[in-house]
Scaffold this motif. Sequence first.
Motif, PDB file in Angstrom:
ATOM      1  N   THR A  16      -4.602  -8.447  -9.509  1.00 12.14           N
ATOM      2  CA  THR A  16      -4.182  -9.334  -8.421  1.00 12.14           C
ATOM      3  C   THR A  16      -2.812  -8.931  -7.908  1.00 12.14           C
ATOM      4  N   GLU A  17      -2.420  -7.704  -8.138  1.00 12.26           N
ATOM      5  CA  GLU A  17      -1.146  -7.180  -7.666  1.00 12.26           C
ATOM      6  C   GLU A  17      -1.318  -5.722  -7.291  1.00 12.26           C
ATOM      7  N   ILE A  18      -0.795  -5.345  -6.130  1.00 10.83           N
ATOM      8  CA  ILE A  18      -0.856  -3.962  -5.676  1.00 10.83           C
ATOM      9  C   ILE A  18       0.574  -3.488  -5.455  1.00 10.83           C
ATOM     10  N   ARG A  19       0.931  -2.356  -6.061  1.00 13.07           N
ATOM     11  CA  ARG A  19       2.279  -1.806  -5.979  1.00 13.07           C
ATOM     12  C   ARG A  19       2.206  -0.473  -5.237  1.00 13.07           C
ATOM     13  N   LEU A  20       3.032  -0.329  -4.222  1.00 12.00           N
ATOM     14  CA  LEU A  20       3.024   0.867  -3.398  1.00 12.00           C
ATOM     15  C   LEU A  20       4.433   1.453  -3.348  1.00 12.00           C
ATOM     16  N   ALA A  21       4.567   2.745  -3.619  1.00 13.77           N
ATOM     17  CA  ALA A  21       5.858   3.423  -3.478  1.00 13.77           C
ATOM     18  C   ALA A  21       6.201   3.502  -1.995  1.00 13.77           C
ATOM     19  N   ILE A  22       7.320   2.905  -1.600  1.00 13.69           N
ATOM     20  CA  ILE A  22       7.671   2.814  -0.176  1.00 13.69           C
ATOM     21  C   ILE A  22       7.842   4.195   0.431  1.00 13.69           C
ATOM     22  N   SER A  23       8.458   5.099  -0.288  1.00 11.55           N
ATOM     23  CA  SER A  23       8.685   6.443   0.260  1.00 11.55           C
ATOM     24  C   SER A  23       7.363   7.141   0.558  1.00 11.55           C
ATOM     25  N   GLU A  24       6.352   6.941  -0.293  1.00  8.72           N
ATOM     26  CA  GLU A  24       5.054   7.568  -0.064  1.00  8.72           C
ATOM     27  C   GLU A  24       4.301   6.875   1.059  1.00  8.72           C
ATOM     28  N   LEU A  25       4.399   5.549   1.132  1.00  7.52           N
ATOM     29  CA  LEU A  25       3.751   4.818   2.226  1.00  7.52           C
ATOM     30  C   LEU A  25       4.314   5.239   3.570  1.00  7.52           C
ATOM     31  N   LYS A  26       5.650   5.402   3.636  1.00 10.86           N
ATOM     32  CA  LYS A  26       6.298   5.717   4.911  1.00 10.86           C
ATOM     33  C   LYS A  26       6.091   7.167   5.333  1.00 10.86           C
ATOM     34  N   ALA A  27       5.471   7.969   4.461  1.00  8.19           N
ATOM     35  CA  ALA A  27       5.164   9.339   4.854  1.00  8.19           C
ATOM     36  C   ALA A  27       4.024   9.386   5.872  1.00  8.19           C
ATOM     37  N   TYR A  28       3.288   8.281   5.998  1.00  4.57           N
ATOM     38  CA  TYR A  28       2.169   8.204   6.934  1.00  4.57           C
ATOM     39  C   TYR A  28       2.613   7.559   8.250  1.00  4.57           C
ATOM     40  N   HIS A  29       1.855   7.820   9.289  1.00  4.99           N
ATOM     41  CA  HIS A  29       2.110   7.191  10.593  1.00  4.99           C
ATOM     42  C   HIS A  29       2.042   5.674  10.445  1.00  4.99           C
ATOM     43  N   ARG A  30       2.830   4.968  11.244  1.00  7.98           N
ATOM     44  CA  ARG A  30       2.884   3.514  11.121  1.00  7.98           C
ATOM     45  C   ARG A  30       1.518   2.866  11.324  1.00  7.98           C
ATOM     46  N   VAL A  31       0.689   3.437  12.171  1.00  4.90           N
ATOM     47  CA  VAL A  31      -0.645   2.887  12.384  1.00  4.90           C
ATOM     48  C   VAL A  31      -1.455   2.950  11.086  1.00  4.90           C
ATOM     49  N   VAL A  32      -1.330   4.047  10.346  1.00  4.53           N
ATOM     50  CA  VAL A  32      -2.038   4.185   9.075  1.00  4.53           C
ATOM     51  C   VAL A  32      -1.427   3.249   8.030  1.00  4.53           C
ATOM     52  N   GLN A  33      -0.102   3.086   8.064  1.00  7.14           N
ATOM     53  CA  GLN A  33       0.536   2.124   7.161  1.00  7.14           C
ATOM     54  C   GLN A  33      -0.045   0.728   7.364  1.00  7.14           C
ATOM     55  N   ARG A  34      -0.203   0.325   8.618  1.00  7.21           N
ATOM     56  CA  ARG A  34      -0.798  -0.986   8.916  1.00  7.21           C
ATOM     57  C   ARG A  34      -2.193  -1.092   8.304  1.00  7.21           C
ATOM     58  N   SER A  35      -3.002  -0.040   8.475  1.00  7.72           N
ATOM     59  CA  SER A  35      -4.367  -0.078   7.963  1.00  7.72           C
ATOM     60  C   SER A  35      -4.380  -0.184   6.445  1.00  7.72           C
ATOM     61  N   ALA A  36      -3.461   0.500   5.768  1.00  4.94           N
ATOM     62  CA  ALA A  36      -3.394   0.431   4.310  1.00  4.94           C
ATOM     63  C   ALA A  36      -2.996  -0.972   3.854  1.00  4.94           C
ATOM     64  N   ILE A  37      -2.005  -1.575   4.516  1.00  2.00           N
ATOM     65  CA  ILE A  37      -1.581  -2.935   4.167  1.00  2.00           C
ATOM     66  C   ILE A  37      -2.714  -3.916   4.445  1.00  2.00           C
ATOM     67  N   ARG A  38      -3.413  -3.728   5.533  1.00  6.21           N
ATOM     68  CA  ARG A  38      -4.552  -4.590   5.882  1.00  6.21           C
ATOM     69  C   ARG A  38      -5.617  -4.522   4.792  1.00  6.21           C
ATOM     70  N   SER A  39      -5.942  -3.308   4.330  1.00  5.76           N
ATOM     71  CA  SER A  39      -6.942  -3.150   3.268  1.00  5.76           C
ATOM     72  C   SER A  39      -6.481  -3.795   1.972  1.00  5.76           C
ATOM     73  N   ALA A  40      -5.186  -3.682   1.663  1.00  6.75           N
ATOM     74  CA  ALA A  40      -4.655  -4.298   0.440  1.00  6.75           C
ATOM     75  C   ALA A  40      -4.811  -5.811   0.483  1.00  6.75           C
ATOM     76  N   MET A  41      -4.492  -6.418   1.624  1.00  5.68           N
ATOM     77  CA  MET A  41      -4.587  -7.870   1.740  1.00  5.68           C
ATOM     78  C   MET A  41      -6.043  -8.319   1.727  1.00  5.68           C
ATOM     79  N   GLU A  42      -6.922  -7.545   2.363  1.00 11.08           N
ATOM     80  CA  GLU A  42      -8.347  -7.895   2.357  1.00 11.08           C
ATOM     81  C   GLU A  42      -8.891  -7.862   0.939  1.00 11.08           C
TER      82      GLU A  42
END
Length: 290
Positions: free
Chosen positions: A66-92
């Motif tokens: 019930t917890e998802i941990r993401l390294a910010i530096s690795e997340l920010k290596a992707y385009h912001r649109v892809v970052q949104r999609s990853a966060i959306r999938s995590a919340m779903e």
Amino acid sequence: DDMSLTRNRIRGLLVPLLDQEFGSGVLPVLVREAHLMSDLDDFLTREGERVLRGLTQREGNSAGGTEIRLAISELKAYHRVVQRSAIRSAMEYLIGGLEDVNLAHIDTVLELTETEDGTAGIDLPRGIQATREYGTLVIAAAGIAEAEYAAPEPSAPLDLGQPGELRWGPLQMTWRTVAAGDMDLLEWANHPDRSCFDLEALAPPVYLRAIRSGDRVEPLGMSGRQKLSDLLINRKVPRRLRTRVGLLCDNGGPEQGERILWVIRQRRARHAPVRPETAQVVLFEAETIV
């Protein structure tokens, strides 16, 4: 007919007005743009799930938490649109749906990755909390009561006539059909994320759903039926995570009704086994998104 609904007002009032004011050519353009946006949404959803899988595996998360941990530096290596999609999938994944989540919520989460503060946090719908812990973004559902840990809705029927894939809750399910003589049955079946069936012995529709109270399964290699709750207890699946367990089912016919074919990643049922006379085998593979 209810014009109090925005969708109906758009269809009943706005679309005819556009057709009248801008000519008949505008409607095909709108249809084409809608198809393009649908394809783009599908691509971004898949890309977000792929990125989320990679980030959570590197962060050392265990599937089903019930917890998802993401390294910010690795997340920010992707385009912001892809970052949104990853966060959306995590919340779903965490809340079993996105009914109460909108773009503003997702962008608020991403704003946490921009701040210079060591720690910061926000509250999101359905008890979700997002926190920046220095270089890590933590999205947690710790505040969600067990009764609110929603099970995904049943899937649409699977089209087994061609290779396909389907996202259901925390799972990505793929399937394909092969000739029985072209596969190594033991190599395929000896894996918790895989299962295979005699295609002709399945009774459509075949679909995915969550567990329900009173469910019973007929496990392969056992006689009789077993309560699904007992099976999950024996498999040491925590109670709070059982709504995330997927069932592959079919319609056994008027004498049997629905059959549970596979408690995904837990136990296969004895229905539709691959026999020496089997001609076509349908192969299922389930991958946990996070």
